[in-house]
Each structure stands twice: as C-alpha cells, then as structure tokens.
Design a protein around this motif. Structure first.
Motif, short mmCIF file in Angstrom:
data_model
loop_
_atom_site.label_atom_id
_atom_site.label_comp_id
_atom_site.label_asym_id
_atom_site.label_seq_id
_atom_site.Cartn_x
_atom_site.Cartn_y
_atom_site.Cartn_z
N THR A 182 0.84 -1.20 0.00
CA THR A 182 0.00 0.00 0.00
C THR A 182 0.87 1.25 0.00
O THR A 182 0.61 2.20 -0.75
N ILE A 183 1.90 1.24 0.82
CA ILE A 183 2.81 2.39 0.89
C ILE A 183 3.50 2.59 -0.46
O ILE A 183 3.65 3.73 -0.93
N ALA A 184 3.87 1.51 -1.14
CA ALA A 184 4.50 1.62 -2.45
C ALA A 184 3.55 2.21 -3.48
O ALA A 184 3.94 3.02 -4.32
N VAL A 185 2.28 1.81 -3.43
CA VAL A 185 1.27 2.36 -4.35
C VAL A 185 1.11 3.85 -4.10
O VAL A 185 1.04 4.65 -5.04
N LEU A 186 1.05 4.23 -2.84
CA LEU A 186 0.92 5.65 -2.50
C LEU A 186 2.12 6.45 -2.98
O LEU A 186 1.99 7.54 -3.53
N ALA A 187 3.31 5.90 -2.77
CA ALA A 187 4.53 6.58 -3.22
C ALA A 187 4.53 6.74 -4.74
O ALA A 187 4.86 7.81 -5.25
N ALA A 188 4.12 5.70 -5.45
CA ALA A 188 4.08 5.77 -6.91
C ALA A 188 3.06 6.80 -7.39
O ALA A 188 3.23 7.40 -8.46
N ALA A 189 2.03 7.04 -6.59
CA ALA A 189 1.01 8.03 -6.95
C ALA A 189 1.42 9.45 -6.57
O ALA A 189 0.70 10.39 -6.86
N ASP B 210 7.83 9.42 2.35
CA ASP B 210 9.11 9.50 3.04
C ASP B 210 9.13 10.53 4.16
O ASP B 210 10.02 10.52 5.01
N VAL B 211 8.14 11.42 4.19
CA VAL B 211 8.10 12.43 5.25
C VAL B 211 6.96 12.19 6.25
O VAL B 211 6.77 12.99 7.16
N LEU B 212 6.23 11.11 6.06
CA LEU B 212 5.13 10.80 6.98
C LEU B 212 5.66 10.20 8.27
O LEU B 212 6.69 9.51 8.27
N THR B 213 4.97 10.46 9.35
CA THR B 213 5.34 9.86 10.64
C THR B 213 4.98 8.38 10.64
O THR B 213 4.21 7.91 9.79
N ASP B 214 5.52 7.66 11.59
CA ASP B 214 5.17 6.24 11.72
C ASP B 214 3.67 6.06 11.90
O ASP B 214 3.08 5.13 11.34
N VAL C 156 -5.64 24.31 -6.66
CA VAL C 156 -5.74 23.73 -5.32
C VAL C 156 -4.45 23.89 -4.54
O VAL C 156 -4.45 23.96 -3.33
N GLN C 157 -3.35 23.98 -5.20
CA GLN C 157 -2.04 23.97 -4.56
C GLN C 157 -1.90 25.01 -3.46
O GLN C 157 -1.33 24.73 -2.42
N ALA C 158 -2.44 26.16 -3.63
CA ALA C 158 -2.32 27.22 -2.64
C ALA C 158 -3.01 26.87 -1.34
O ALA C 158 -2.69 27.42 -0.30
N HIS C 159 -3.93 25.93 -1.38
CA HIS C 159 -4.66 25.55 -0.18
C HIS C 159 -4.03 24.37 0.54
O HIS C 159 -4.53 23.94 1.57
N GLY C 160 -2.94 23.82 0.02
CA GLY C 160 -2.32 22.64 0.58
C GLY C 160 -1.94 22.79 2.04
O GLY C 160 -2.13 21.89 2.85
N THR C 161 -1.40 23.91 2.41
CA THR C 161 -0.98 24.13 3.78
C THR C 161 -2.16 24.21 4.73
O THR C 161 -2.15 23.67 5.83
N VAL C 162 -3.21 24.84 4.29
CA VAL C 162 -4.39 25.03 5.12
C VAL C 162 -5.23 23.77 5.20
O VAL C 162 -5.70 23.37 6.27
N ALA C 163 -5.40 23.08 4.08
CA ALA C 163 -6.33 21.96 4.00
C ALA C 163 -5.72 20.63 4.40
O ALA C 163 -6.42 19.65 4.50
N GLY C 164 -4.45 20.54 4.61
CA GLY C 164 -3.83 19.29 4.99
C GLY C 164 -2.96 18.76 3.89
O GLY C 164 -3.42 18.04 3.02
N GLY C 165 -1.70 19.07 3.93
CA GLY C 165 -0.77 18.76 2.85
C GLY C 165 -0.63 17.30 2.50
O GLY C 165 -0.08 16.99 1.47
N ALA C 166 -1.12 16.38 3.33
CA ALA C 166 -0.98 14.97 3.03
C ALA C 166 -1.65 14.59 1.72
O ALA C 166 -1.24 13.66 1.06
N LEU C 167 -2.67 15.30 1.32
CA LEU C 167 -3.35 14.99 0.07
C LEU C 167 -2.73 15.68 -1.12
O LEU C 167 -3.02 15.33 -2.24
N PHE C 168 -1.91 16.66 -0.89
CA PHE C 168 -1.42 17.46 -2.00
C PHE C 168 0.01 17.14 -2.23
O PHE C 168 0.92 17.61 -2.29
#
Length: 67
Positions: A8-15, A20-24, A55-67
């Motif tokens: 799953t992590i590999a699929v997410l990385a490929a997407a 690599d910056v996510l916490t455990d 959408v990029q400008a909202h990444g910091t406010v909306a939760g950068g994990a999706l962007f």
C-alpha cells in the motif's frame, strides 16, 4: 501496532504521496487502508492533481498529506 502494508505504501509513493516524510503513525494509518479506501484516496488525489494550480495554494491550510 502492526506494520503498515508495504504494498500500500509503495502504491501511495508511486502516486506521488510524500510517504518518506510521513510519521510512523501516519504510515500506519495509510498502510492499513482497505482496497476500497485506497482506491478512493487515489481517485481523489488524481482529481486534485488535474486542477493542481487551483488547489495547490490551499495545501498548507487543508492538509498537505493529500497534496
């Protein structure tokens, strides 16, 4: 706590998710997604990527994990 599914992590990385910056703890959540949840997350990210400049400008406010 079980280890996140490396496939799953590999699929997410490929997407383009910054795994690599996510916490455990974040990796654990992402790594425990069901197939349906993973498919939905990938679909949402793909749609956001299509409109990235808008959408990029909202990444910091909306939760950068999706962007």
């Amino acid at each position: 706590m079980t280890a996140p599914d490396p496939r799953t992590i590999a699929v997410l990385a490929a997407a383009g998710f910054p795994v690599d910056v996510l916490t455990d703890e974040q990796l654990q959540v992402f790594g425990s997604l069901s197939e349906e949840e993973l498919a939905l997350l990938l679909d949402i990210k793909a749609r956001l990527d299509e409109v990235e400049p808008e959408v990029q400008a909202h990444g910091t406010v909306a939760g950068g994990a999706l962007f």
